[in-house]
Design a protein around this motif. Sequence first.
Motif, PDB file in Angstrom:
ATOM      1  N   ASP A 160       0.820  -1.209   0.000  1.00 49.49           N
ATOM      2  CA  ASP A 160       0.000   0.000   0.000  1.00 49.49           C
ATOM      3  C   ASP A 160       0.860   1.268   0.000  1.00 49.49           C
ATOM      4  O   ASP A 160       0.335   2.368  -0.049  1.00 49.49           O
ATOM      5  N   ARG A 161       2.193   1.090   0.043  1.00 53.65           N
ATOM      6  CA  ARG A 161       3.112   2.239   0.066  1.00 53.65           C
ATOM      7  C   ARG A 161       4.193   2.039  -0.985  1.00 53.65           C
ATOM      8  O   ARG A 161       4.907   1.035  -0.966  1.00 53.65           O
ATOM      9  N   VAL A 162       4.327   3.020  -1.861  1.00 51.03           N
ATOM     10  CA  VAL A 162       5.321   2.934  -2.934  1.00 51.03           C
ATOM     11  C   VAL A 162       6.130   4.217  -2.984  1.00 51.03           C
ATOM     12  O   VAL A 162       5.561   5.318  -3.018  1.00 51.03           O
ATOM     13  N   PHE A 163       7.454   4.064  -2.979  1.00 53.15           N
ATOM     14  CA  PHE A 163       8.325   5.199  -3.290  1.00 53.15           C
ATOM     15  C   PHE A 163       8.748   5.058  -4.741  1.00 53.15           C
ATOM     16  O   PHE A 163       9.143   3.978  -5.181  1.00 53.15           O
ATOM     17  N   LEU A 164       8.700   6.166  -5.470  1.00 50.40           N
ATOM     18  CA  LEU A 164       9.033   6.129  -6.899  1.00 50.40           C
ATOM     19  C   LEU A 164       9.960   7.276  -7.266  1.00 50.40           C
ATOM     20  O   LEU A 164       9.689   8.436  -6.953  1.00 50.40           O
ATOM     21  N   TRP A 165      11.072   6.920  -7.910  1.00 48.86           N
ATOM     22  CA  TRP A 165      11.887   7.922  -8.611  1.00 48.86           C
ATOM     23  C   TRP A 165      12.016   7.424 -10.035  1.00 48.86           C
ATOM     24  O   TRP A 165      12.419   6.278 -10.281  1.00 48.86           O
ATOM     25  N   THR A 166      11.656   8.278 -10.994  1.00 49.71           N
ATOM     26  CA  THR A 166      11.683   7.837 -12.391  1.00 49.71           C
ATOM     27  C   THR A 166      11.797   9.010 -13.346  1.00 49.71           C
ATOM     28  O   THR A 166      11.377  10.128 -13.043  1.00 49.71           O
ATOM     29  N   HIS A 167      12.380   8.742 -14.505  1.00 48.13           N
ATOM     30  CA  HIS A 167      12.281   9.676 -15.620  1.00 48.13           C
ATOM     31  C   HIS A 167      10.886   9.566 -16.227  1.00 48.13           C
ATOM     32  O   HIS A 167      10.214   8.535 -16.082  1.00 48.13           O
ATOM     33  N   TYR A 168      10.467  10.605 -16.904  1.00 53.76           N
ATOM     34  CA  TYR A 168       9.198  10.575 -17.623  1.00 53.76           C
ATOM     35  C   TYR A 168       9.354  11.282 -18.957  1.00 53.76           C
ATOM     36  O   TYR A 168      10.327  12.024 -19.178  1.00 53.76           O
ATOM     37  N   TYR A 169       8.413  11.053 -19.848  1.00 51.45           N
ATOM     38  CA  TYR A 169       8.493  11.637 -21.181  1.00 51.45           C
ATOM     39  C   TYR A 169       7.797  12.993 -21.212  1.00 51.45           C
ATOM     40  O   TYR A 169       6.690  13.153 -20.697  1.00 51.45           O
ATOM     41  N   ASP A 170       8.465  13.951 -21.828  1.00 50.45           N
ATOM     42  CA  ASP A 170       7.889  15.274 -22.059  1.00 50.45           C
ATOM     43  C   ASP A 170       8.200  15.656 -23.498  1.00 50.45           C
ATOM     44  O   ASP A 170       9.369  15.772 -23.871  1.00 50.45           O
ATOM     45  N   PRO A 171       7.201  15.839 -24.339  1.00 52.37           N
ATOM     46  CA  PRO A 171       7.441  16.138 -25.753  1.00 52.37           C
ATOM     47  C   PRO A 171       8.179  17.444 -25.991  1.00 52.37           C
ATOM     48  O   PRO A 171       8.729  17.655 -27.079  1.00 52.37           O
ATOM     49  N   ASP A 172       8.214  18.317 -24.999  1.00 52.26           N
ATOM     50  CA  ASP A 172       8.875  19.611 -25.160  1.00 52.26           C
ATOM     51  C   ASP A 172      10.350  19.587 -24.774  1.00 52.26           C
ATOM     52  O   ASP A 172      11.033  20.601 -24.894  1.00 52.26           O
ATOM     53  N   TRP A 217       8.739   4.900 -22.037  1.00 52.74           N
ATOM     54  CA  TRP A 217       8.528   5.948 -21.042  1.00 52.74           C
ATOM     55  C   TRP A 217       7.073   6.401 -21.077  1.00 52.74           C
ATOM     56  O   TRP A 217       6.434   6.410 -22.128  1.00 52.74           O
ATOM     57  N   LEU A 218       6.571   6.767 -19.922  1.00 55.75           N
ATOM     58  CA  LEU A 218       5.256   7.362 -19.792  1.00 55.75           C
ATOM     59  C   LEU A 218       5.384   8.860 -19.550  1.00 55.75           C
ATOM     60  O   LEU A 218       6.392   9.324 -19.007  1.00 55.75           O
ATOM     61  N   GLU A 219       4.371   9.606 -19.928  1.00 53.37           N
ATOM     62  CA  GLU A 219       4.304  10.994 -19.506  1.00 53.37           C
ATOM     63  C   GLU A 219       3.996  11.038 -18.013  1.00 53.37           C
ATOM     64  O   GLU A 219       3.472  10.073 -17.446  1.00 53.37           O
ATOM     65  N   ALA A 221       1.713  12.593 -16.341  1.00 55.40           N
ATOM     66  CA  ALA A 221       0.290  12.391 -16.059  1.00 55.40           C
ATOM     67  C   ALA A 221      -0.095  10.926 -16.235  1.00 55.40           C
ATOM     68  O   ALA A 221      -0.965  10.418 -15.522  1.00 55.40           O
ATOM     69  N   GLY A 222       0.555  10.245 -17.167  1.00 58.66           N
ATOM     70  CA  GLY A 222       0.279   8.831 -17.381  1.00 58.66           C
ATOM     71  C   GLY A 222       0.703   7.981 -16.197  1.00 58.66           C
ATOM     72  O   GLY A 222       0.011   7.018 -15.824  1.00 58.66           O
ATOM     73  N   ILE A 223       1.838   8.323 -15.609  1.00 58.63           N
ATOM     74  CA  ILE A 223       2.300   7.605 -14.417  1.00 58.63           C
ATOM     75  C   ILE A 223       1.292   7.762 -13.287  1.00 58.63           C
ATOM     76  O   ILE A 223       0.913   6.799 -12.620  1.00 58.63           O
ATOM     77  N   GLN A 224       0.835   8.992 -13.083  1.00 59.44           N
ATOM     78  CA  GLN A 224      -0.144   9.244 -12.023  1.00 59.44           C
ATOM     79  C   GLN A 224      -1.429   8.466 -12.274  1.00 59.44           C
ATOM     80  O   GLN A 224      -1.999   7.874 -11.337  1.00 59.44           O
ATOM     81  N   ARG A 225      -1.885   8.419 -13.515  1.00 55.94           N
ATOM     82  CA  ARG A 225      -3.121   7.700 -13.844  1.00 55.94           C
ATOM     83  C   ARG A 225      -2.975   6.213 -13.533  1.00 55.94           C
ATOM     84  O   ARG A 225      -3.923   5.568 -13.072  1.00 55.94           O
ATOM     85  N   CYS A 226      -1.801   5.654 -13.796  1.00 56.81           N
ATOM     86  CA  CYS A 226      -1.575   4.231 -13.518  1.00 56.81           C
ATOM     87  C   CYS A 226      -1.731   3.940 -12.027  1.00 56.81           C
ATOM     88  O   CYS A 226      -2.410   2.981 -11.637  1.00 56.81           O
ATOM     89  N   PHE A 227      -1.106   4.757 -11.196  1.00 59.79           N
ATOM     90  CA  PHE A 227      -1.197   4.525  -9.751  1.00 59.79           C
ATOM     91  C   PHE A 227      -2.616   4.761  -9.242  1.00 59.79           C
ATOM     92  O   PHE A 227      -3.122   4.002  -8.402  1.00 59.79           O
ATOM     93  N   GLU A 228      -3.260   5.793  -9.736  1.00 60.26           N
ATOM     94  CA  GLU A 228      -4.630   6.066  -9.301  1.00 60.26           C
ATOM     95  C   GLU A 228      -5.573   4.947  -9.751  1.00 60.26           C
ATOM     96  O   GLU A 228      -6.569   4.664  -9.081  1.00 60.26           O
ATOM     97  N   HIS A 229      -5.261   4.303 -10.854  1.00 58.62           N
ATOM     98  CA  HIS A 229      -6.051   3.179 -11.347  1.00 58.62           C
ATOM     99  C   HIS A 229      -6.110   2.053 -10.315  1.00 58.62           C
ATOM    100  O   HIS A 229      -7.103   1.315 -10.244  1.00 58.62           O
ATOM    101  N   PHE A 230      -5.060   1.934  -9.511  1.00 57.32           N
ATOM    102  CA  PHE A 230      -4.998   0.891  -8.490  1.00 57.32           C
ATOM    103  C   PHE A 230      -5.286   1.423  -7.087  1.00 57.32           C
ATOM    104  O   PHE A 230      -4.953   0.795  -6.091  1.00 57.32           O
ATOM    105  N   GLY A 231      -5.908   2.590  -7.022  1.00 59.06           N
ATOM    106  CA  GLY A 231      -6.411   3.088  -5.751  1.00 59.06           C
ATOM    107  C   GLY A 231      -5.422   3.863  -4.907  1.00 59.06           C
ATOM    108  O   GLY A 231      -5.675   4.109  -3.719  1.00 59.06           O
ATOM    109  N   TYR A 232      -4.294   4.265  -5.474  1.00 54.88           N
ATOM    110  CA  TYR A 232      -3.293   5.022  -4.713  1.00 54.88           C
ATOM    111  C   TYR A 232      -3.558   6.530  -4.794  1.00 54.88           C
ATOM    112  O   TYR A 232      -4.046   7.034  -5.810  1.00 54.88           O
TER     113      TYR A 232
END
Length: 262
Positions: A160-172, A217-219, A221-232
């Motif tokens: 129920d607890r996840v620490f995350l450090w990651t790169h993400y994609y930004d088109p700009d 890589w995910l954007e 916002a995509g990373i956040q959506r994935c975690f929220e999909h599982f109730g985080y």
Amino acid sequence: MMESKFERRFPVDQNAIDLFHGHWASKIEEVHPGLTSGALPMFSADRRPSIAAQYLGLVPGSLHGMNILELGPLEGAHTYQLAKLGADRILSIEANSEAFLKCLIVKEILRTPRCRFLLGDCLKFLQINRDRFDMIFCSGILYHMENPFELIKAIAQHTDRVFLWTHYYDPDVPSGAGRKPKVVNCDGLELILYEHIYGETTNSGQFWGGTMPSASWLEKAGIQRCFEHFGYQFSVHEDNPTQEAGPWITATALRQPTGAHG
């Protein structure tokens, strides 16, 4: 590296480090003056373990009482910090065989307590193993996955607890130029993956990427959506959108036990 089966110098800790001379990332002299390894201050100055303790510890700022699974320990520097922060047990899984051996060297030199290192694929471990953990520490690995959603999905079965450090994609950001977008449907969640091909960097003695020729890589916002999909509840604590190697975030994901997905 490992040119001879025999060491003829007087036995000291530096000899073990020298087995991988020029291949180290982390700077062990931070905590063990007199030794020389790599350049990155990950044993002490790196704030990621302390951020995990601050936001995810059973007592803020401490990891006492916690059973932690660490994904991709690299050279055991974060493992050392997690132990110093009081973790009861740490299981660290590393797929890179050279990095795994360096973790064992660091563990021996620093006498890192209450930790165990396993060599293998952490995604397969999560998909097959049924143990639960008080926290999963996931630093520098999500952006090396072929499908990062699958790793997040597997993580969600264990904690129920996840620490995350990651790169993400930004088109700009120029470092992401030319990456091909691919729309995928993951458990009903539509995501865009951006392919990153490692190329010749895999032949480098300092390649610490994924197990496959490419990753996705995910954007942000995509990373956040994935975690929220599982109730985080997903919280970003640091965001560096201009880093040369690619934008990155330091984040935590917290889910109340009553909302756990089994």
